[in-house]
Design a protein around this motif. Structure first.
Motif, PDB file in Angstrom:
ATOM      1  N   GLY A 344      12.147 -17.853  54.282  1.00 55.75           N
ATOM      2  CA  GLY A 344      10.877 -17.877  53.592  1.00 55.75           C
ATOM      3  C   GLY A 344      10.253 -19.252  53.542  1.00 55.75           C
ATOM      4  O   GLY A 344      10.799 -20.243  54.059  1.00 55.75           O
ATOM      5  N   GLU A 345       9.095 -19.308  52.891  1.00 56.04           N
ATOM      6  CA  GLU A 345       8.300 -20.525  52.798  1.00 56.04           C
ATOM      7  C   GLU A 345       7.708 -20.616  51.398  1.00 56.04           C
ATOM      8  O   GLU A 345       7.301 -19.613  50.813  1.00 56.04           O
ATOM      9  CB  GLU A 345       7.189 -20.496  53.846  1.00 56.04           C
ATOM     10  CG  GLU A 345       6.362 -21.758  53.924  1.00 56.04           C
ATOM     11  CD  GLU A 345       5.356 -21.700  55.051  1.00 56.04           C
ATOM     12  OE1 GLU A 345       4.574 -22.656  55.197  1.00 56.04           O
ATOM     13  OE2 GLU A 345       5.348 -20.686  55.787  1.00 56.04           O
ATOM     14  N   VAL A 346       7.657 -21.844  50.859  1.00 58.35           N
ATOM     15  CA  VAL A 346       7.132 -22.094  49.518  1.00 58.35           C
ATOM     16  C   VAL A 346       6.102 -23.209  49.597  1.00 58.35           C
ATOM     17  O   VAL A 346       6.344 -24.253  50.224  1.00 58.35           O
ATOM     18  CB  VAL A 346       8.252 -22.497  48.533  1.00 58.35           C
ATOM     19  CG1 VAL A 346       7.685 -22.750  47.143  1.00 58.35           C
ATOM     20  CG2 VAL A 346       9.341 -21.436  48.486  1.00 58.35           C
ATOM     21  N   SER A 347       4.932 -23.001  48.959  1.00 66.73           N
ATOM     22  CA  SER A 347       3.892 -24.033  48.896  1.00 66.73           C
ATOM     23  C   SER A 347       3.472 -24.207  47.446  1.00 66.73           C
ATOM     24  O   SER A 347       3.156 -23.225  46.756  1.00 66.73           O
ATOM     25  CB  SER A 347       2.675 -23.637  49.744  1.00 66.73           C
ATOM     26  OG  SER A 347       3.017 -23.535  51.107  1.00 66.73           O
ATOM     27  N   LEU A 348       3.480 -25.459  46.969  1.00 62.70           N
ATOM     28  CA  LEU A 348       3.131 -25.765  45.583  1.00 62.70           C
ATOM     29  C   LEU A 348       2.018 -26.802  45.551  1.00 62.70           C
ATOM     30  O   LEU A 348       2.052 -27.787  46.294  1.00 62.70           O
ATOM     31  CB  LEU A 348       4.349 -26.311  44.823  1.00 62.70           C
ATOM     32  CG  LEU A 348       5.596 -25.420  44.759  1.00 62.70           C
ATOM     33  CD1 LEU A 348       6.734 -26.173  44.079  1.00 62.70           C
ATOM     34  CD2 LEU A 348       5.290 -24.143  43.997  1.00 62.70           C
ATOM     35  N   ALA A 349       1.036 -26.568  44.696  1.00 63.03           N
ATOM     36  CA  ALA A 349      -0.012 -27.554  44.431  1.00 63.03           C
ATOM     37  C   ALA A 349       0.012 -27.830  42.938  1.00 63.03           C
ATOM     38  O   ALA A 349      -0.328 -26.963  42.130  1.00 63.03           O
ATOM     39  CB  ALA A 349      -1.377 -27.027  44.871  1.00 63.03           C
TER      40      ALA A 349
END
Length: 418
Positions: A344-349
């Motif tokens: 999977g992939e995780v993106s945080l802002a």
């Protein structure tokens, strides 16, 4: 024993004149009848009045029955072409175990099985709610049960907290109303079509859910299986689930499909439900939306893809030294579970504090039950760029006391579990 009963025997038949038994609790049973030998034809009648259900407790170690039953069973030339079976019962009582109790105000059963078919009805009156059932068949009386029949089961305003004894460890105050229609035949197999509406709360361990309104639907026959569920939660948000399977070859009754499609969607679920699973002093606010789609295959192998996003997120950590808040402006997750890997992939802002991005690949077999291959390689990457104003102290309390500045993190993970 109220009176003497006589037994008679001849080449053609044998029988018993009415035998009456009474109990100290006031119950009474009377039985009698005759049996014709060739061909086999039975004519008999049994009646019972105020029969104490506690007599059945000798076969149970944990559960206790209490109450009374009255009814009759009559066989009129059963086995002959014009044979008939009549049944009528009325029962009221309770089932208890270790102080918990399930009450039944009235249970009524009526059945008439004759040369034109079978008709049966049942009614259960609970302290809160009722359940009714009907069964129909065109097959005449015989020494084997009907092989083709239709049935209907309905329930109205049934409060599940009445069945706490049977549902533990689940705690719920949900109220149910619905119906289930079905048919069984030697050629058609089992066919089910049902719906159920409910509302209320569910507590299982640390998991607590409040459903404002929900509905379930089911269609199940020898070739097709379809299930749909919709839930609106009291705190806001919704959940929808759909499972479907169609097969060319017929299955045996109640055999779950070997393969099919699954789709689950959720919208604006309150993250407060995750609070029991977070470290002490940490709070996560916001809502979660996402979906899971894919298939299940032979041998319970899975092929799934999922994505999710946090809306209006806020991560907080508080202790005796103060409070640290991290707004999650945009947080997205995606994963696939196929064959031998979960990746999977995780993106945080983090609002104005920075951003992060990560990927992972774990050797977790996509099947149920699953297992982790400890000797297989795993991989993970995490890159973070953020302005540090106490975030590290929140993540690692007791290790880091106070921090401030700019953090650049590039972490790579590889190897095996062994």
């Amino acid at each position: 024993l109220e009176d003497r009963a006589e037994f008679h025997w001849s080449r053609e038949e044998f029988g018993l004149t009415p035998l009456a038994l009474t109990s100290p609790q006031g119950g009474r049973v009377e039985i009698g009848g005759t049996v014709e030998v060739s061909p086999l034809v039975i004519s008999s009648q049994a009646q019972w009045q105020s029969l104490d259900l506690a007599l059945l407790n000798v076969w149970s170690k944990d559960l206790e029955l209490a109450g009374k039953s009255t009814g009759s069973l009559r066989l009129e030339r059963f086995g002959a072409e014009a044979g008939r079976v009549l049944l009528h019962t009325e029962t009221a009582g309770a089932l208890s175990q270790k102080g918990q109790r399930v009450e039944f105000r009235d249970i009524r059963i009526d059945a008439d099985w004759n040369s034109t078919g079978l008709q049966g009805e049942g009614l259960v009156l609970l302290p809160e709610g009722k359940v009714s059932a009907q069964i129909r068949s065109r097959q005449p009386t015989s020494f084997s049960l009907p092989s083709d029949y239709d049935f209907t089961l309905t329930w109205q305003d049934v409060h599940l907290d009445q069945f706490a004894l049977l549902l533990k460890p689940l705690e719920t105050d949900a109220i149910l109303s619905g119906r289930l229609q079905g048919r069984y035949g030697e050629e058609s197999g089992l066919v089910l079509d049902g719906t159920n509406d409910f509302s209320g709360s569910f507590l299982l361990g640390d998991l607590h859910l409040e459903a404002r309104a929900a509905s379930l639907g089911l269609v199940w026959d020898s070739r097709r299986f379809a299930f749909e569920g919709d839930v609106l939660f009291e705190e806001g948000g919704s959940l929808t689930a759909h499972l479907e399977s169609e097969q060319e070859q017929a299955r045996k009754p109640f055999t779950f499909p070997r393969q099919g499609k699954v789709a689950i969607e959720w919208s604006h679920l309150d993250l407060i439900a995750l609070q029991p699973y977070l470290p002490l002093g940490m709070d996560l606010q916001g809502t979660l939306s996402g979906e899971v789609r894919g298939r299940w295959l032979d041998g319970w192998e899975l092929n799934l893809a999922a994505s999710a996003a946090i809306h209006d997120g806020l991560l907080q950590y508080h202790d005796e030294q103060g409070l640290v808040s991290v707004p999650l402006r945009e947080s997205r997750f995606s994963l696939t579970w196929q064959k031998e890997h979960l990746q999977g992939e995780v993106s945080l802002a983090l609002a104005e504090q920075g951003q992060g991005h990560g990927t992972f690949r774990i050797p977790l077999g996509a099947r149920l039950p699953t297992s982790l291959k400890k000797e297989a390689p795993l991989r993970g990457e995490l890159a973070v760029s953020a302005r540090e104003e106490g975030l590290l102290a929140a993540v690692m309390p007791g290790v880091i006391q106070e921090t401030q500045g700019q953090v650049e993190l590039d972490l790579r993970l590889g190897g095996t579990w062994l």
